[in-house]
Design a protein around this motif. Structure first.
Motif, PDB file in Angstrom:
ATOM      1  N   GLN A 193       7.500  14.930  -3.802  1.00  0.00           N
ATOM      2  CA  GLN A 193       6.310  15.790  -3.884  1.00  0.00           C
ATOM      3  C   GLN A 193       5.671  15.945  -2.511  1.00  0.00           C
ATOM      4  O   GLN A 193       5.231  17.031  -2.136  1.00  0.00           O
ATOM      5  CB  GLN A 193       5.296  15.224  -4.881  1.00  0.00           C
ATOM      6  CG  GLN A 193       4.050  16.082  -5.033  1.00  0.00           C
ATOM      7  CD  GLN A 193       4.353  17.472  -5.569  1.00  0.00           C
ATOM      8  OE1 GLN A 193       5.065  17.619  -6.550  1.00  0.00           O
ATOM      9  NE2 GLN A 193       3.827  18.504  -4.914  1.00  0.00           N
ATOM     10  N   ARG A 194       5.624  14.882  -1.760  1.00  0.00           N
ATOM     11  CA  ARG A 194       5.052  14.932  -0.415  1.00  0.00           C
ATOM     12  C   ARG A 194       5.864  15.864   0.486  1.00  0.00           C
ATOM     13  O   ARG A 194       5.301  16.601   1.296  1.00  0.00           O
ATOM     14  CB  ARG A 194       4.955  13.532   0.171  1.00  0.00           C
ATOM     15  CG  ARG A 194       3.911  12.668  -0.524  1.00  0.00           C
ATOM     16  CD  ARG A 194       4.023  11.191  -0.128  1.00  0.00           C
ATOM     17  NE  ARG A 194       3.096  10.399  -0.899  1.00  0.00           N
ATOM     18  CZ  ARG A 194       1.812  10.217  -0.588  1.00  0.00           C
ATOM     19  NH1 ARG A 194       1.301  10.759   0.490  1.00  0.00           N
ATOM     20  NH2 ARG A 194       1.038   9.479  -1.354  1.00  0.00           N
ATOM     21  N   ARG A 245       2.352   1.734  -3.450  1.00  0.00           N
ATOM     22  CA  ARG A 245       1.325   2.220  -4.384  1.00  0.00           C
ATOM     23  C   ARG A 245       1.094   3.715  -4.204  1.00  0.00           C
ATOM     24  O   ARG A 245       1.042   4.479  -5.173  1.00  0.00           O
ATOM     25  CB  ARG A 245       0.022   1.441  -4.187  1.00  0.00           C
ATOM     26  CG  ARG A 245      -1.096   1.846  -5.142  1.00  0.00           C
ATOM     27  CD  ARG A 245      -2.393   1.054  -4.892  1.00  0.00           C
ATOM     28  NE  ARG A 245      -2.727   0.843  -3.500  1.00  0.00           N
ATOM     29  CZ  ARG A 245      -3.279   1.767  -2.695  1.00  0.00           C
ATOM     30  NH1 ARG A 245      -3.545   2.971  -3.153  1.00  0.00           N
ATOM     31  NH2 ARG A 245      -3.560   1.469  -1.442  1.00  0.00           N
ATOM     32  N   LEU A 246       0.991   4.161  -2.958  1.00  0.00           N
ATOM     33  CA  LEU A 246       0.767   5.582  -2.693  1.00  0.00           C
ATOM     34  C   LEU A 246       1.963   6.428  -3.125  1.00  0.00           C
ATOM     35  O   LEU A 246       1.794   7.531  -3.651  1.00  0.00           O
ATOM     36  CB  LEU A 246       0.455   5.804  -1.213  1.00  0.00           C
ATOM     37  CG  LEU A 246      -0.915   5.285  -0.759  1.00  0.00           C
ATOM     38  CD1 LEU A 246      -1.036   5.345   0.759  1.00  0.00           C
ATOM     39  CD2 LEU A 246      -2.037   6.051  -1.434  1.00  0.00           C
ATOM     40  N   ASP A 291       0.837  -1.206   0.000  1.00  0.00           N
ATOM     41  CA  ASP A 291       0.000   0.000   0.000  1.00  0.00           C
ATOM     42  C   ASP A 291       0.871   1.254   0.000  1.00  0.00           C
ATOM     43  O   ASP A 291       0.574   2.225  -0.700  1.00  0.00           O
ATOM     44  CB  ASP A 291      -0.930   0.015   1.222  1.00  0.00           C
ATOM     45  CG  ASP A 291      -2.009  -1.061   1.161  1.00  0.00           C
ATOM     46  OD1 ASP A 291      -2.210  -1.661   0.083  1.00  0.00           O
ATOM     47  OD2 ASP A 291      -2.639  -1.304   2.213  1.00  0.00           O
ATOM     48  N   THR A 292       1.934   1.236   0.785  1.00  0.00           N
ATOM     49  CA  THR A 292       2.847   2.376   0.839  1.00  0.00           C
ATOM     50  C   THR A 292       3.498   2.599  -0.518  1.00  0.00           C
ATOM     51  O   THR A 292       3.572   3.738  -1.000  1.00  0.00           O
ATOM     52  CB  THR A 292       3.914   2.152   1.926  1.00  0.00           C
ATOM     53  OG1 THR A 292       3.263   1.948   3.192  1.00  0.00           O
ATOM     54  CG2 THR A 292       4.869   3.331   2.026  1.00  0.00           C
ATOM     55  N   GLU A 299       4.024   5.648  -5.516  1.00  0.00           N
ATOM     56  CA  GLU A 299       4.019   5.665  -6.978  1.00  0.00           C
ATOM     57  C   GLU A 299       3.056   6.726  -7.498  1.00  0.00           C
ATOM     58  O   GLU A 299       3.323   7.379  -8.507  1.00  0.00           O
ATOM     59  CB  GLU A 299       3.620   4.284  -7.523  1.00  0.00           C
ATOM     60  CG  GLU A 299       4.686   3.218  -7.330  1.00  0.00           C
ATOM     61  CD  GLU A 299       4.186   1.799  -7.583  1.00  0.00           C
ATOM     62  OE1 GLU A 299       5.028   0.890  -7.552  1.00  0.00           O
ATOM     63  OE2 GLU A 299       2.965   1.599  -7.794  1.00  0.00           O
ATOM     64  N   GLN A 300       1.936   6.900  -6.805  1.00  0.00           N
ATOM     65  CA  GLN A 300       0.939   7.885  -7.212  1.00  0.00           C
ATOM     66  C   GLN A 300       1.411   9.316  -6.951  1.00  0.00           C
ATOM     67  O   GLN A 300       1.177  10.205  -7.756  1.00  0.00           O
ATOM     68  CB  GLN A 300      -0.384   7.647  -6.472  1.00  0.00           C
ATOM     69  CG  GLN A 300      -1.078   6.384  -6.884  1.00  0.00           C
ATOM     70  CD  GLN A 300      -2.273   6.063  -6.000  1.00  0.00           C
ATOM     71  OE1 GLN A 300      -2.609   6.791  -5.074  1.00  0.00           O
ATOM     72  NE2 GLN A 300      -2.916   4.940  -6.286  1.00  0.00           N
ATOM     73  N   ARG A 301       2.041   9.522  -5.806  1.00  0.00           N
ATOM     74  CA  ARG A 301       2.573  10.840  -5.443  1.00  0.00           C
ATOM     75  C   ARG A 301       3.859  10.590  -4.680  1.00  0.00           C
ATOM     76  O   ARG A 301       3.844  10.133  -3.545  1.00  0.00           O
ATOM     77  CB  ARG A 301       1.576  11.627  -4.589  1.00  0.00           C
ATOM     78  CG  ARG A 301       1.966  13.078  -4.399  1.00  0.00           C
ATOM     79  CD  ARG A 301       0.813  13.940  -3.901  1.00  0.00           C
ATOM     80  NE  ARG A 301       0.234  13.467  -2.673  1.00  0.00           N
ATOM     81  CZ  ARG A 301       0.482  13.996  -1.462  1.00  0.00           C
ATOM     82  NH1 ARG A 301       1.290  15.012  -1.333  1.00  0.00           N
ATOM     83  NH2 ARG A 301      -0.106  13.505  -0.393  1.00  0.00           N
TER      84      ARG A 301
END
Length: 163
Positions: free
Chosen positions: A146-147, A137-138, A134-135, A140-142
């Motif tokens: 960027q965070r 995947r997140l 899950d980490t 990869e999305q952002r």
């Protein structure tokens, strides 16, 4: 001066990875096989049908550079060979007889590895692999960069409001 600092995410991930890899390497030694834990994703990809560096990369969470470097070690250890395709544009990765025999030995080990991971997840109380998937995947999305930028902007805006 001795100051205790809170470990960061990357530090913890590397440490856990090192602990797992050290334990795996120790077990391979006990099995009396010359094998590096870093070969596992490549062998599992080959076993699932991947035949090229691009296909192996697609099956794993590793970079093409890491795969190529690992294949070089595997070739030196006599586990794989590389063969040019008919058109000369693709190189196919093939297990040697030694690689095939190694894969047979490792199948039982990997079954035990996944049972051990499940037991560890049970002891921890949550599914580690799912948390990491899950980490990933997140991220990869952002991405993490960027965070960090978003966090910096939020902190700057918060300071401006407080003034």
């Amino acid at each position: 001066m001795s100051m205790k600092i809170e470990p960061g995410l990357g530090e913890l991930l590397r440490y856990v990875s090192e602990l797992v890899e050290y334990g795996a390497e120790e077990h391979y030694s006990q099995m009396q096989i010359n094998y590096r834990a870093r070969y596992t994703p490549v062998l599992r990809a080959l076993r699932s049908g991947a035949q090229t560096v691009t296909e192996i990369t697609a099956c794993t969470h590793l970079t093409q550079g890491a795969i190529s470097q690992t294949l070089g070690h595997m070739e030196a250890d006599g586990i794989i060979t590389r063969q040019r395709g008919d058109d000369g544009r693709k190189t196919f990765i093939c297990l040697t007889a030694h690689g095939e025999a190694l894969l047979l030995k490792l199948d039982q080990h990997w079954a035990g590895t996944f049972a051990t991971i499940e037991q560890l997840e049970h002891e921890v109380g949550y599914p580690l692999r799912q948390v990491l998937q899950d980490t990933a995947r997140l991220l990869e999305q952002r991405g993490f960069s960027q965070r960090l930028n978003d966090q910096k902007l939020a902190m700057t805006a918060e300071v401006a409001v407080d003034e």
